[in-house]
Design an enzyme around this catalytic site. Structure first.
Site, short mmCIF file in Angstrom:
data_model
loop_
_atom_site.label_atom_id
_atom_site.label_comp_id
_atom_site.label_asym_id
_atom_site.label_seq_id
_atom_site.Cartn_x
_atom_site.Cartn_y
_atom_site.Cartn_z
N GLN A 41 -14.22 -15.06 33.93
CA GLN A 41 -13.01 -14.37 33.48
C GLN A 41 -12.21 -13.74 34.62
OE1 GLN A 41 -14.61 -11.73 30.50
NE2 GLN A 41 -14.31 -13.25 28.89
N ASN A 42 -12.75 -13.79 35.83
CA ASN A 42 -11.99 -13.27 36.97
C ASN A 42 -10.84 -14.23 37.24
OD1 ASN A 42 -11.14 -12.68 39.79
ND2 ASN A 42 -12.81 -11.20 39.65
N GLN A 43 -9.66 -13.71 37.43
CA GLN A 43 -8.46 -14.53 37.56
C GLN A 43 -8.09 -14.85 39.01
OE1 GLN A 43 -6.09 -11.78 35.31
NE2 GLN A 43 -6.30 -13.00 33.44
N PHE A 44 -8.95 -14.52 39.96
CA PHE A 44 -8.64 -14.71 41.38
C PHE A 44 -8.19 -16.14 41.70
CE2 PHE A 44 -9.75 -15.96 45.69
CZ PHE A 44 -9.10 -14.98 46.42
N SER A 142 -7.81 -8.82 40.38
CA SER A 142 -8.00 -10.06 39.61
C SER A 142 -9.15 -9.93 38.61
CB SER A 142 -8.28 -11.23 40.56
OG SER A 142 -9.49 -11.02 41.27
#
Length: 176
Positions: A41-44, A142
């Site tokens: 789920q990290n958007q980095f 992020s």
């Protein structure tokens, strides 16, 4: 999960890196995978992908790192190790900081350091000090803990676009 000392990941960059993106300390999913921004789920990877114009999120991890290197982007964290229960920055205790100031000396092409989130920015700006000629950029985190919509995060991250470029195929340096 119990409280314990968590040690971050090594610096990843080519010698010609001109932009570093610094996080705080990798979360448990990233530490377990030994990969930057491994939490699904990290958007980095989506955010950096929007900056470089590539779908980094769908690539295997090693290919992501290669593409960042080709765009002269390095990754590291402001905290090398700390006591932390779970993955949230607010739970960080007894932090040992990475030698962020060495980036300025070790990477002569360095133009900017971007901080991924408020914790990274607060610590990183103190560690870098008033380095002349290096642009410091604060970005929204992020992390999935930052619930701002991705469209808002993307709008903030695009400030990095002028700092990236596809370059020659120099070898990636992984500093343990």
């Amino acid at each position: 999960m119990t409280e314990g000392v968590k040690t971050g990941l090594p610096l990843v960059a080519r010698p010609d890196a001109r932009l570093f993106i610094l996080g705080s300390l990798p979360g448990d999913a990233s530490l377990a995978a030994r990969q930057y921004y491994a939490h699904p789920q990290n958007q980095f990877w989506r955010l950096v992908g929007s900056v470089v114009g590539e779908d980094l999120h769908s690539m295997p991890y090693e290919r992501r790192l290669e593409r960042l290197a080709e765009h002269r982007i390095g990754l590291w964290d402001v905290i090398g190790s700390a006591v932390r229960r779970g993955s949230l920055d607010q739970a960080i205790r007894t932090a040992n900081h990475n030698r962020i100031e060495r980036l300025i000396h070790d990477f002569p092409a360095l133009e900017a350091i971007a901080f991924n989130g408020a914790t990274s920015a607060a610590i990183g700006r103190k560690l870098v000090g008033s380095a002349t000629g290096i642009r410091l950029v604060d970005l929204p985190s992020s992390s999935p803990a930052n619930t701002r919509p991705i469209v808002e995060k993307t709008a903030a991250w695009v400030v990095l676009k002028p700092l990236v470029s596809a370059g020659n195929q120099a070898e990636i340096v992984a500093d343990d």
